[in-house]
Scaffold this motif. Structure first.
Motif, PDB file in Angstrom:
ATOM      1  N   TYR A 142       0.847  -1.255  -0.024  1.00 28.87           N
ATOM      2  CA  TYR A 142       0.213   0.043   0.092  1.00 28.87           C
ATOM      3  C   TYR A 142       0.643   1.263  -0.120  1.00 28.87           C
ATOM      4  CZ  TYR A 142      -3.334  -3.719   1.483  1.00 28.87           C
ATOM      5  OH  TYR A 142      -3.955  -4.753   1.702  1.00 28.87           O
ATOM      6  N   VAL A 143       2.118   1.290  -0.786  1.00 28.21           N
ATOM      7  CA  VAL A 143       3.035   2.461  -0.717  1.00 28.21           C
ATOM      8  C   VAL A 143       2.188   3.636  -1.627  1.00 28.21           C
ATOM      9  CG1 VAL A 143       5.208   3.357  -1.325  1.00 28.21           C
ATOM     10  CG2 VAL A 143       5.088   1.026   0.063  1.00 28.21           C
ATOM     11  N   VAL A 144       2.228   4.500  -1.103  1.00 31.88           N
ATOM     12  CA  VAL A 144       1.629   5.705  -2.011  1.00 31.88           C
ATOM     13  C   VAL A 144       2.919   6.886  -2.135  1.00 31.88           C
ATOM     14  CG1 VAL A 144      -0.678   5.305  -1.496  1.00 31.88           C
ATOM     15  CG2 VAL A 144       0.877   6.876   0.057  1.00 31.88           C
ATOM     16  N   GLY A 145       3.709   6.444  -1.661  1.00 31.27           N
ATOM     17  CA  GLY A 145       5.125   7.501  -1.764  1.00 31.27           C
ATOM     18  C   GLY A 145       6.286   6.938  -1.176  1.00 31.27           C
ATOM     19  N   MET A 146       7.567   7.375  -1.903  1.00 25.59           N
ATOM     20  CA  MET A 146       8.766   6.963  -1.531  1.00 25.59           C
ATOM     21  C   MET A 146       9.711   8.189  -1.538  1.00 25.59           C
ATOM     22  SD  MET A 146       9.435   3.041  -2.333  1.00 25.59           S
ATOM     23  CE  MET A 146      11.101   2.905  -0.994  1.00 25.59           C
ATOM     24  N   GLU A 147      10.670   8.255  -0.484  1.00 28.05           N
ATOM     25  CA  GLU A 147      11.663   9.125  -0.318  1.00 28.05           C
ATOM     26  C   GLU A 147      13.118   8.395  -0.424  1.00 28.05           C
ATOM     27  OE1 GLU A 147      11.441  12.232  -1.117  1.00 28.05           O
ATOM     28  OE2 GLU A 147       9.443  12.458  -1.119  1.00 28.05           O
ATOM     29  N   ARG A 148      14.061   9.169  -0.894  1.00 32.55           N
ATOM     30  CA  ARG A 148      15.521   8.481  -0.846  1.00 32.55           C
ATOM     31  C   ARG A 148      16.635   9.349  -0.360  1.00 32.55           C
ATOM     32  NH1 ARG A 148      18.968   6.108  -5.897  1.00 32.55           N
ATOM     33  NH2 ARG A 148      20.961   5.836  -4.956  1.00 32.55           N
ATOM     34  N   ASP A 149      17.039   8.862   0.888  1.00 32.73           N
ATOM     35  CA  ASP A 149      18.325   9.801   1.414  1.00 32.73           C
ATOM     36  C   ASP A 149      19.550   8.791   1.241  1.00 32.73           C
ATOM     37  OD1 ASP A 149      19.965  11.261   2.809  1.00 32.73           O
ATOM     38  OD2 ASP A 149      18.986  10.988   4.972  1.00 32.73           O
ATOM     39  N   GLY A 150      20.193   9.168   0.459  1.00 36.25           N
ATOM     40  CA  GLY A 150      21.570   8.394   0.226  1.00 36.25           C
ATOM     41  C   GLY A 150      21.447   6.946  -0.237  1.00 36.25           C
ATOM     42  N   CYS A 151      21.545   5.928   0.602  1.00 35.90           N
ATOM     43  CA  CYS A 151      21.324   4.532   0.290  1.00 35.90           C
ATOM     44  C   CYS A 151      20.005   4.174   1.177  1.00 35.90           C
ATOM     45  CB  CYS A 151      22.521   3.754   0.710  1.00 35.90           C
ATOM     46  SG  CYS A 151      23.890   4.056  -0.467  1.00 35.90           S
ATOM     47  N   SER A 152      19.478   4.897   1.783  1.00 33.84           N
ATOM     48  CA  SER A 152      18.142   4.365   2.646  1.00 33.84           C
ATOM     49  C   SER A 152      17.188   4.852   1.812  1.00 33.84           C
ATOM     50  CB  SER A 152      18.389   4.827   4.002  1.00 33.84           C
ATOM     51  OG  SER A 152      18.260   6.358   4.175  1.00 33.84           O
ATOM     52  N   PHE A 153      15.742   4.195   2.319  1.00 32.16           N
ATOM     53  CA  PHE A 153      14.507   4.619   1.892  1.00 32.16           C
ATOM     54  C   PHE A 153      13.621   4.713   2.741  1.00 32.16           C
ATOM     55  CE2 PHE A 153      16.976   2.054  -1.314  1.00 32.16           C
ATOM     56  CZ  PHE A 153      16.949   2.711  -2.352  1.00 32.16           C
ATOM     57  N   THR A 154      12.755   5.693   2.406  1.00 31.81           N
ATOM     58  CA  THR A 154      11.488   5.959   3.473  1.00 31.81           C
ATOM     59  C   THR A 154      10.120   5.878   2.511  1.00 31.81           C
ATOM     60  OG1 THR A 154      12.806   7.413   4.806  1.00 31.81           O
ATOM     61  CG2 THR A 154      10.359   7.436   5.285  1.00 31.81           C
ATOM     62  N   ALA A 155       9.311   4.854   2.976  1.00 33.78           N
ATOM     63  CA  ALA A 155       8.097   4.637   2.243  1.00 33.78           C
ATOM     64  C   ALA A 155       6.502   5.275   3.192  1.00 33.78           C
ATOM     65  CB  ALA A 155       7.840   3.268   2.067  1.00 33.78           C
ATOM     66  N   VAL A 156       5.886   5.866   2.524  1.00 28.31           N
ATOM     67  CA  VAL A 156       4.413   6.070   3.027  1.00 28.31           C
ATOM     68  C   VAL A 156       3.436   5.116   2.571  1.00 28.31           C
ATOM     69  CG1 VAL A 156       2.997   7.895   3.188  1.00 28.31           C
ATOM     70  CG2 VAL A 156       5.097   8.565   2.881  1.00 28.31           C
ATOM     71  N   GLN A 157       2.793   4.555   3.585  1.00 31.70           N
ATOM     72  CA  GLN A 157       2.061   3.433   3.240  1.00 31.70           C
ATOM     73  C   GLN A 157       0.497   3.825   3.619  1.00 31.70           C
ATOM     74  OE1 GLN A 157       4.402   0.410   5.808  1.00 31.70           O
ATOM     75  NE2 GLN A 157       3.744  -0.764   4.297  1.00 31.70           N
ATOM     76  N   ASP A 158      -0.412   3.694   2.681  1.00 34.03           N
ATOM     77  CA  ASP A 158      -1.722   4.346   3.074  1.00 34.03           C
ATOM     78  C   ASP A 158      -2.690   3.162   3.252  1.00 34.03           C
ATOM     79  OD1 ASP A 158      -4.371   5.398   3.368  1.00 34.03           O
ATOM     80  OD2 ASP A 158      -4.202   6.365   1.240  1.00 34.03           O
ATOM     81  N   TYR A 159      -3.145   2.734   4.774  1.00 27.08           N
ATOM     82  CA  TYR A 159      -4.025   1.702   5.292  1.00 27.08           C
ATOM     83  C   TYR A 159      -5.574   2.347   5.202  1.00 27.08           C
ATOM     84  CZ  TYR A 159      -0.034  -1.104   6.111  1.00 27.08           C
ATOM     85  OH  TYR A 159       1.351  -1.755   5.980  1.00 27.08           O
ATOM     86  N   THR A 160      -5.766   3.217   4.382  1.00 26.73           N
ATOM     87  CA  THR A 160      -7.129   3.760   4.396  1.00 26.73           C
ATOM     88  C   THR A 160      -7.299   4.712   5.640  1.00 26.73           C
ATOM     89  OG1 THR A 160      -7.850   2.056   2.751  1.00 26.73           O
ATOM     90  CG2 THR A 160      -9.504   3.248   4.006  1.00 26.73           C
ATOM     91  N   ASP A 161      -7.595   3.810   6.678  1.00 26.92           N
ATOM     92  CA  ASP A 161      -7.716   4.486   8.051  1.00 26.92           C
ATOM     93  C   ASP A 161      -6.575   4.945   9.052  1.00 26.92           C
ATOM     94  OD1 ASP A 161      -6.842   1.955   8.560  1.00 26.92           O
ATOM     95  OD2 ASP A 161      -8.029   1.392  10.235  1.00 26.92           O
TER      96      ASP A 161
END
Length: 254
Positions: A142-161
């Motif tokens: 349910y990933v709706v967005g990702m960001e990258r900082d060097g070699c690491s990643f951050t994901a935004v997961q949308d579970y509706t609620d």
């Protein structure tokens, strides 16, 4: 870094119909790159930096090369078509077994594996989860967005609620349900460049797979029956000119 995007070619569901037996009528319906697959590709392209490689892979007949060509036009660096008569009729298990063999043999150094949340023709939404399980990798759905900082990643997961922001380790499987709504369009220069690019075709033998581990023979599920379910709804019309009576009626429903 290398990003591997698993894509699928599907019939244009805006034009498809269902026959009397509940089967999709695919004849005469144009095929397109699955919308969720395009979301996954767009996410990979936004994470890409100079020197990175975005690889796209699709399992399907020869005509699926058109979907891969679209991916190249949008910015992918290389494309692989997994095509073999033995792959026909594959369920989720057999599909993931084939994709696993491709990734481990061809792109073992992949930093992220991205998939669309679900394909618009099958709608099972099971391939990303089973691929992660089969390969022993972490999954982020349910990933709706990702960001990258060097070699690491951050994901935004949308579970509706609720929405969750989390760190994504390298090598994870990410299933993308949405992304930036402004669709990427290829430039004229890119279209000319893609015309000379090769789509590598790999069959069962090239992937080192047995005949009974792929396609229908390697599947663990069988479709017993498919039918279209019709629903009818009935409603009562209430005179709402008297708010008090209308409120009492609504109250009586609970």
């Amino acid at each position: 870094m290398r990003f591997t995007v698993c894509v699928k070619q599907v019939p244009d569901t805006t034009l498809i119909e269902v026959d009397g037996d509940g089967h999709l009528v695919r004849e005469g319906v144009p095929s397109i790159l699955d919308p969720c697959s395009e979301h996954a590709l767009e996410t990979a392209l936004r994470l890409k930096r100079d020197g990175d490689v975005v690889t796209v892979v699709c399992m399907g007949p020869d005509q699926a090369s058109e979907a891969l060509k679209t991916c190249l036009e949008l910015g992918a660096d290389e494309a692989y078509l997994l095509s073999d008569r033995a792959f026909a009729g594959a369920d989720v298990h057999a599909t993931c077994h084939t994709l696993k063999a491709f990734i481990e043999k061809t792109v073992p150094d992949t930093s992220l594996i991205l998939c669309g949340k679900q394909a618009s023709d099958g709608d099972t939404a099971q391939v990303p989860a089973e691929l992660a399980q089969t390969m022993g990798r972490q999954q982020f759905c349910y990933v709706v967005g990702m960001e990258r900082d060097g070699c690491s990643f951050t994901a935004v997961q949308d579970y509706t609620d609720e929405t969750r922001v989390c760190r994504v380790p390298e090598g994870s499987v990410v299933s993308v349900s949405d992304c930036e709504p402004n669709r990427r369009l290829p430039s004229i220069a890119r279209l000319m460049e893609v015309s000379g690019m090769e789509i590598v075709r790999l069959d069962r033998i090239a992937l080192g797979l047995g005949n009974y581990s792929v396609g229908t023979k390697g599947s663990r599920t069988r479709i017993v029956r498919s039918e279209a379910i019709g629903r009818t709804r009935a409603g009562d019309f209430i005179d709402g000119s008297d708010p008090g009576k209308a409120a009492e009626f609504i109250k009586g429903l609970f």
